[in-house]
Design a protein around this motif. Structure first.
Motif, PDB file in Angstrom:
ATOM      1  N   ASP A  41     -52.552 -95.416 -23.885  1.00  0.00           N
ATOM      2  CA  ASP A  41     -52.392 -94.573 -22.701  1.00  0.00           C
ATOM      3  C   ASP A  41     -51.886 -93.170 -23.015  1.00  0.00           C
ATOM      4  OD1 ASP A  41     -49.858 -95.174 -23.486  1.00  0.00           O
ATOM      5  OD2 ASP A  41     -49.224 -96.109 -21.602  1.00  0.00           O
ATOM      6  N   ILE A 155     -51.032 -96.005  -6.440  1.00  0.00           N
ATOM      7  CA  ILE A 155     -51.633 -94.674  -6.556  1.00  0.00           C
ATOM      8  C   ILE A 155     -51.870 -94.106  -5.161  1.00  0.00           C
ATOM      9  CG2 ILE A 155     -53.567 -93.367  -7.541  1.00  0.00           C
ATOM     10  CD1 ILE A 155     -54.026 -95.832  -9.381  1.00  0.00           C
ATOM     11  N   VAL A 160     -55.644 -87.917  -4.802  1.00  0.00           N
ATOM     12  CA  VAL A 160     -56.702 -87.854  -5.818  1.00  0.00           C
ATOM     13  C   VAL A 160     -57.970 -87.240  -5.237  1.00  0.00           C
ATOM     14  CG1 VAL A 160     -58.146 -89.223  -7.363  1.00  0.00           C
ATOM     15  CG2 VAL A 160     -55.744 -89.821  -7.067  1.00  0.00           C
ATOM     16  N   ALA A 163     -57.512 -83.484  -4.685  1.00  0.00           N
ATOM     17  CA  ALA A 163     -57.478 -82.659  -5.893  1.00  0.00           C
ATOM     18  C   ALA A 163     -58.793 -82.687  -6.667  1.00  0.00           C
ATOM     19  CB  ALA A 163     -56.336 -83.120  -6.802  1.00  0.00           C
ATOM     20  N   HIS A 164     -59.578 -83.755  -6.534  1.00  0.00           N
ATOM     21  CA  HIS A 164     -60.842 -83.882  -7.279  1.00  0.00           C
ATOM     22  C   HIS A 164     -61.981 -84.234  -6.317  1.00  0.00           C
ATOM     23  CE1 HIS A 164     -58.663 -83.973 -11.195  1.00  0.00           C
ATOM     24  NE2 HIS A 164     -57.731 -84.560 -10.470  1.00  0.00           N
ATOM     25  N   TYR A 216     -57.039 -91.830 -16.591  1.00  0.00           N
ATOM     26  CA  TYR A 216     -55.655 -92.324 -16.522  1.00  0.00           C
ATOM     27  C   TYR A 216     -54.638 -91.206 -16.238  1.00  0.00           C
ATOM     28  CZ  TYR A 216     -51.341 -94.690 -17.775  1.00  0.00           C
ATOM     29  OH  TYR A 216     -50.075 -95.209 -17.757  1.00  0.00           O
ATOM     30  N   PRO A 217     -54.733 -90.005 -16.851  1.00  0.00           N
ATOM     31  CA  PRO A 217     -53.784 -88.941 -16.491  1.00  0.00           C
ATOM     32  C   PRO A 217     -53.848 -88.548 -15.016  1.00  0.00           C
ATOM     33  CG  PRO A 217     -54.882 -88.408 -18.556  1.00  0.00           C
ATOM     34  CD  PRO A 217     -55.584 -89.603 -17.993  1.00  0.00           C
ATOM     35  N   VAL A 218     -55.043 -88.610 -14.400  1.00  0.00           N
ATOM     36  CA  VAL A 218     -55.162 -88.291 -12.981  1.00  0.00           C
ATOM     37  C   VAL A 218     -54.426 -89.328 -12.139  1.00  0.00           C
ATOM     38  CG1 VAL A 218     -56.801 -87.953 -11.095  1.00  0.00           C
ATOM     39  CG2 VAL A 218     -57.371 -87.149 -13.384  1.00  0.00           C
ATOM     40  N   LEU A 220     -51.963 -91.171 -13.130  1.00  0.00           N
ATOM     41  CA  LEU A 220     -50.533 -91.025 -13.403  1.00  0.00           C
ATOM     42  C   LEU A 220     -49.943 -89.845 -12.642  1.00  0.00           C
ATOM     43  CD1 LEU A 220     -48.408 -92.455 -15.160  1.00  0.00           C
ATOM     44  CD2 LEU A 220     -48.827 -90.722 -16.908  1.00  0.00           C
ATOM     45  N   GLU A 221     -50.747 -88.798 -12.439  1.00  0.00           N
ATOM     46  CA  GLU A 221     -50.265 -87.633 -11.704  1.00  0.00           C
ATOM     47  C   GLU A 221     -49.994 -87.973 -10.236  1.00  0.00           C
ATOM     48  OE1 GLU A 221     -51.861 -83.140 -10.464  1.00  0.00           O
ATOM     49  OE2 GLU A 221     -53.065 -84.469 -11.763  1.00  0.00           O
ATOM     50  N   PHE A 222     -50.814 -88.816  -9.656  1.00  0.00           N
ATOM     51  CA  PHE A 222     -50.668 -89.166  -8.241  1.00  0.00           C
ATOM     52  C   PHE A 222     -50.062 -90.567  -8.083  1.00  0.00           C
ATOM     53  CE2 PHE A 222     -53.975 -85.973  -8.395  1.00  0.00           C
ATOM     54  CZ  PHE A 222     -53.558 -85.097  -7.402  1.00  0.00           C
ATOM     55  N   ARG A 223     -49.162 -90.890  -8.965  1.00  0.00           N
ATOM     56  CA  ARG A 223     -48.443 -92.159  -8.865  1.00  0.00           C
ATOM     57  C   ARG A 223     -47.473 -92.109  -7.687  1.00  0.00           C
ATOM     58  NH1 ARG A 223     -44.801 -94.722 -13.776  1.00  0.00           N
ATOM     59  NH2 ARG A 223     -43.877 -96.423 -12.605  1.00  0.00           N
TER      60      ARG A 223
END
Length: 306
Positions: A41, A155, A160, A163-164, A216-218, A220-223
């Motif tokens: 990860d 999440i 998400v 942002a995307h 995975y970083p995306v 983790l950002e919106f955890r």
């Protein structure tokens, strides 16, 4: 003496190689290797992708008589009115094949590329024993791999998709998961609020690993930092038998002004003998009148005032 020494040294090298790399995989035996993929990860931990299904195709290069195959082979189904293919199943490795009259074959149900290739060879061998000689080169291709992974935290899907917006779509009224489409590798991820992820559309195991590594970083950002409590189990929750909302409603005192007044019965008399004003055909002046709109309103207002 020299040849025997050389053979002994070769056996010793082979034993050392097996100790380093593990036991060699047999081409003719099913194996669970490859059904679980480990993905780092990037923070010192790792995620496990479990392959749930793998679909592959093969071309035997010979026309098939489906009726003869269904009659002479075990573990087969054939109903041409419903589906124009023979359904054949294997126990080891656990796989299902769809055999078409053109010689094309679709193999599903396996959980590794090794087992998928082995099942294709076994199906071809069964058809050869029945009397259909396949060509020497079977065009075997993996078409789709489905894997699942649990990232371990909830999440915020709304963040998400905000942002995307180019890669993701989220319609909670239609489907509870967020659909994230990657361009390279060409895979689709179904992300759920609980942290469970389904990865599909991959043709190689490396595509599953690379797709999860990019998304995975995306996630983790919106955890989610805090998780809301379950409804009905807050501070006002009444524990014990019959607890919850029903117990809280039963324990609450009944206020006097909330009581519904009881109305007197409406006298209707003989409906057949009543006309307008209660003096219909066969009626008399002593027949009581039917209560209508204004009388009912006055009755309600009088009882509500009380």
């Amino acid at each position: 003496a020299a040849p025997s020494t050389m053979e002994a040294s070769a056996d010793a090298q082979q034993d050392d190689q097996q100790r380093q790399t593990g036991p060699a995989l047999s081409q003719h035996a099913p194996n669970l290797a490859g059904s679980v993929l480990e993905v780092p990860d990037g923070f010192g931990g790792s995620l496990l992708i479990r392959i749930q299904n793998m679909s592959s195709t093969a071309d035997l290069g010979v026309r098939l008589d489906l009726k003869q195959i269904a009659l002479r082979c075990r573990n087969t189904e054939f109903n041409p009115r419903r589906f124009a293919a023979v359904i054949m199943r294997l126990r080891e490795p656990r796989a299902t094949a769809l055999l078409f009259s053109s010689g094309r074959m679709v193999v599903t149900g396996t959980k590794s590329s090794h087992n998928s290739s082995l099942a294709t060879k076994k199906f071809a061998y069964i058809l050869e024993r029945v009397g259909f000689q396949p060509q020497s080169y079977i065009d075997f291709k993996v078409q789709n791999i489905v894997g699942t992974v649990d990232v371990g935290f909830p999440i915020r899907l709304e963040g998400v998709v905000y942002a995307h917006p180019t890669f993701s779509s989220y319609e909670p009224e239609l489907f509870p998961g967020l659909i994230y489409r990657l361009v390279q590798p060409r895979v689709v991820l179904l992300i759920f609020v609980s942290g469970k992820v389904v990865i599909t559309g991959a043709k190689k195991e490396e595509d599953l690993v690379e797709g999860l590594r990019k998304v995975y970083p995306v996630m983790l950002e919106f955890r989610k930092a805090t998780v809301s409590p379950v409804p009905g189990k807050g501070s006002n929750f009444v524990a014990g038998e019959g607890g919850g909302v029903a117990a809280a409603a039963a324990a609450a005192p009944v206020r006097p002004h909330c009581q519904v007044p009881t109305l007197p019965p409406i006298v209707t008399g003989n409906v057949a003998s009543l006309g307008k004003g209660g003096r219909g055909r066969g009626g008399n002046k002593e027949t009581p009148r039917v209560r209508r709109g204004k009388d009912l309103n006055n009755t309600f207002e009088g009882h509500l005032e009380v």
